[in-house]
Each structure stands twice: as structure tokens, then as C-alpha cells.
Design a protein around this motif. Sequence first.
Motif, PDB file in Angstrom:
ATOM      1  N   LYS A 187       0.833  -1.202   0.000  1.00 55.34           N
ATOM      2  CA  LYS A 187       0.000   0.000   0.000  1.00 55.34           C
ATOM      3  C   LYS A 187       0.871   1.258   0.000  1.00 55.34           C
ATOM      4  N   ALA A 188       1.971   1.211   0.778  1.00 50.64           N
ATOM      5  CA  ALA A 188       2.864   2.367   0.851  1.00 50.64           C
ATOM      6  C   ALA A 188       3.483   2.664  -0.515  1.00 50.64           C
ATOM      7  N   PHE A 193       3.562   6.176  -5.281  1.00 54.04           N
ATOM      8  CA  PHE A 193       3.449   6.394  -6.722  1.00 54.04           C
ATOM      9  C   PHE A 193       2.348   7.410  -7.018  1.00 54.04           C
ATOM     10  N   ILE A 194       1.219   7.264  -6.324  1.00 53.77           N
ATOM     11  CA  ILE A 194       0.108   8.217  -6.509  1.00 53.77           C
ATOM     12  C   ILE A 194       0.548   9.622  -6.096  1.00 53.77           C
ATOM     13  N   ARG A 195       1.279   9.702  -4.981  1.00 53.27           N
ATOM     14  CA  ARG A 195       1.749  11.001  -4.512  1.00 53.27           C
ATOM     15  C   ARG A 195       2.692  11.630  -5.532  1.00 53.27           C
ATOM     16  N   GLU A 200       3.754  15.867  -9.507  1.00 48.04           N
ATOM     17  CA  GLU A 200       4.080  16.257 -10.881  1.00 48.04           C
ATOM     18  C   GLU A 200       2.979  17.106 -11.478  1.00 48.04           C
ATOM     19  N   LYS A 201       1.721  16.705 -11.206  1.00 52.51           N
ATOM     20  CA  LYS A 201       0.591  17.495 -11.707  1.00 52.51           C
ATOM     21  C   LYS A 201       0.590  18.875 -11.066  1.00 52.51           C
ATOM     22  N   LEU A 202       0.847  18.945  -9.743  1.00 46.57           N
ATOM     23  CA  LEU A 202       0.874  20.217  -9.030  1.00 46.57           C
ATOM     24  C   LEU A 202       1.956  21.132  -9.604  1.00 46.57           C
TER      25      LEU A 202
END
Length: 208
Positions: A187-188, A193-195, A200-202
Motif C-alpha cells: 500500500k505504501a 506512486f500516486i503522490r 508532478e501534476k501540481l
Amino acid sequence: MSGTQTFTTPAGNTYSYAVETGENGEAVYDLSRVLQDGVFPIGTIVVHPNWELFPKTEGLLNVQFGKGSATDRHERTDAPKLGDMELPYVVGSHLVNPADLTAETDNGAAPLLKFRKRMLGAAFETSAPAENASPETFEKVRDLVTGLITTYQTDKATPARQATYTKFLNNQRAEAVQAEITKLDGKAEALAFIRAQMVEKLNGYKTA
């Protein structure tokens, strides 16, 4: 296997027994009822600490009717013959609390163990459905098991047996905890990866 010994139950019934230590520290009792007409084989009862990996109540003991599999009563042998003519074999297993034996009683009688589920009997040791045992069978079994647990607690070999069983459980506990850690690690990694994608989007928004 040690020599034959005897104990007397709260109801005054006498049983003889020989006890041996199982692979994981279980106390395996080969029991017989002592009567005026002779000694009559009863069967086997296995006693060991609670099998639950993470118990809610500490100090419980497991009482298993018949020796063999801890999970499937149809793979057990020498189930005790303590029932009536319809259901002579007592089957299954129960978690009991030895603390019951030191509890106060309203009428001053010897304290007895409590069973948290129904007592079950069967017409045959295996390949027969388990059914609710009669009240008479229940009282007979409760009396016997109460005397047996008292004997188990006073046996000088019990601490070593319990230590062996605890080591057996700790190996399973370690595996269970490791499995949870592995899940958390997965999960971590997914969250990391999601973070990273969100960062990158931010940054893209900030530089646009």
C-alpha cells in the motif's frame, strides 16, 4: 508416557490417566473411569493453551476431545465415550478459563468450569454429524474436565509444555504479522506512486 495416576472430580468421580506430551507441547491424557467393578477406558482429551493467535482474553486453555487434528474432528481418534447410548462419543473442542475454578460460588459448592458453547455428541467418532449432547452428558463432561484442568495446572511438566506451545504459536504469529507488514509495504508503494503523480501534476500547474 508417564505411569498411571488418578484424580477425583468435584462430584467425587475417580479417573485414572496416563499423560504424554504432544509435538507442540500439548498434554495428551489417556483416561479411564475407576469404578467398583473395575477400570473402564474412556478415551483421550488433549489440553493446551489457547490456540488463538491474538486472544482477547488471556490465560484460556483449549480442551480437545480426541487426539489428532486440531481443526477437523473427523481426523481425530479415541474420542472420549462419555455420552449416552444414542450419542456415546463427545466431540469438538472448547476454550475454558481456569479462573472459573477460583471464583466464588453462591451455594458454597466446588466451582466448575464454564463452557461457552454447546456440548456436542456423535454416534460414531468420525463420519457422523455432531448433535447437541444431553444435559446429563454435559454435566458429566464438565465435572471430568474441571478435575482434569485442576490436574493439568498442578502438573510440574505443564510450564515446559506451555512454553513449547507458546513457541509454536509465536512462529504463526510472526508469519501473520509479516503478512500484514507485506500488505502495508504494498500500500505504501502504491501511495508513494500516486503522490509522485500528484506532485508532478501540481508542479505543472505552478509552471503553466
